[in-house]
Scaffold this motif. Sequence first.
Motif, PDB file in Angstrom:
ATOM      1  N   ARG A 162     -71.165 -67.333-123.441  1.00  0.00           N
ATOM      2  CA  ARG A 162     -69.800 -67.835-123.423  1.00  0.00           C
ATOM      3  C   ARG A 162     -69.811 -69.359-123.510  1.00  0.00           C
ATOM      4  NH1 ARG A 162     -69.674 -63.007-120.861  1.00  0.00           N
ATOM      5  NH2 ARG A 162     -67.794 -61.705-121.186  1.00  0.00           N
TER       6      ARG A 162
ATOM      7  N   LYS B 161     -64.255 -64.923-123.526  1.00  0.00           N
ATOM      8  CA  LYS B 161     -64.860 -63.965-124.444  1.00  0.00           C
ATOM      9  C   LYS B 161     -66.245 -64.429-124.882  1.00  0.00           C
ATOM     10  CE  LYS B 161     -60.499 -62.127-126.219  1.00  0.00           C
ATOM     11  NZ  LYS B 161     -59.699 -61.826-127.427  1.00  0.00           N
ATOM     12  N   MET B 162     -67.064 -63.486-125.297  1.00  0.00           N
ATOM     13  CA  MET B 162     -68.378 -63.829-125.823  1.00  0.00           C
ATOM     14  C   MET B 162     -68.209 -64.624-127.114  1.00  0.00           C
ATOM     15  SD  MET B 162     -70.668 -60.386-125.104  1.00  0.00           S
ATOM     16  CE  MET B 162     -69.554 -59.323-126.021  1.00  0.00           C
TER      17      MET B 162
ATOM     18  N   GLU C 243     -71.703 -64.140-135.574  1.00  0.00           N
ATOM     19  CA  GLU C 243     -72.960 -63.696-134.972  1.00  0.00           C
ATOM     20  C   GLU C 243     -74.152 -64.178-135.787  1.00  0.00           C
ATOM     21  OE1 GLU C 243     -74.957 -59.669-133.070  1.00  0.00           O
ATOM     22  OE2 GLU C 243     -72.908 -59.618-133.882  1.00  0.00           O
TER      23      GLU C 243
ATOM     24  N   GLN D 270     -73.870 -63.149-127.104  1.00  0.00           N
ATOM     25  CA  GLN D 270     -73.180 -62.684-125.899  1.00  0.00           C
ATOM     26  C   GLN D 270     -72.848 -63.827-124.929  1.00  0.00           C
ATOM     27  OE1 GLN D 270     -76.184 -61.411-126.918  1.00  0.00           O
ATOM     28  NE2 GLN D 270     -75.285 -59.677-128.047  1.00  0.00           N
TER      29      GLN D 270
ATOM     30  N   ARG E 298     -69.476 -64.445-129.961  1.00  0.00           N
ATOM     31  CA  ARG E 298     -69.332 -63.655-131.191  1.00  0.00           C
ATOM     32  C   ARG E 298     -67.861 -63.416-131.502  1.00  0.00           C
ATOM     33  NH1 ARG E 298     -68.636 -58.409-132.968  1.00  0.00           N
ATOM     34  NH2 ARG E 298     -69.925 -57.773-134.765  1.00  0.00           N
TER      35      ARG E 298
END
Length: 287
Positions: free
Chosen positions: A262, A232-233, A249, A260, A235
């Motif tokens: 990883r 997942k990113m 974020e 964005q 964030r």
Amino acid sequence: MTGLLGPAQLRELADRLGVRPTKQRGQNFVVDANTIRRIVTAAGLDPADVVLEVGPGLGSLTLGLLPACRHVHTVEVDPVLAAALPETVHGWAPEYADRFTGHLADALTLSELPEPAPTALVANLPYNVAVPVVLHLLAVVPTLRHGLVMVQQEVADRLTAGPGSRVYGVPSAKLAWYAQARPAGRVPRTVFWPAPNVDSGLVAFARREPPAGPARTAVFAVVDAAFGQRRKMLRTALAGWAGGAARAEALLDIAGVPAQARAESLTIEQFAAIAAAATTAAEGTTQ
């Protein structure tokens, strides 16, 4: 180099001690003298080095290390093997016996060793505890400057991987906090008794200054959270750690890391920057 144990001598010694290598303790003994010589050479030891060897087993590597350094501390968790090792050293390398100190202990709970303080870690590590042992010893033995460990090849690949690599992960990032690591060669399974199901790899490392900023525990918390959801990113992956995706974020923005991105793309310095951002933000809210 002093006399080394060959396959026949190792099996004879094991029989005399009633020792049968166990998977539970990850015991695979090196029975090839040339491999021992290769490990000692690759370790790049200085005559003034004090070596810490974990899991010496029957003493194959110990005998190879003694002529190459100032002193060898061995740490062995098996009481039978730990008790037999001094006799092996005195029998096979009496001229170096004063350079040897054996310890019956679990390397994962080790907190200190007597003088002389170890400067190098050289070991054939049990596969099942290799990564935690390396990280623990680098944390609790600050005098360690460099080392060479033999581990399962897959683990060697992970420990030496850099950002962007498919196998870059928690072990890679955490070792990078302490040291610069590199692959130092492959070792075939045929040099062990019993032969494992996989080949082994040598990992060489040299200690470096950790990234400036927050404490190691704070940085490692970010590493664990980020790789906990590595697909997942950041964030999203860091939402639980940060207290929400929006806060994650914001901290990533402060750290200069794309939300964005990883985990597998970040350097240890970037993980430290994220931890530093969280520390600064927390301090700001308490003032």
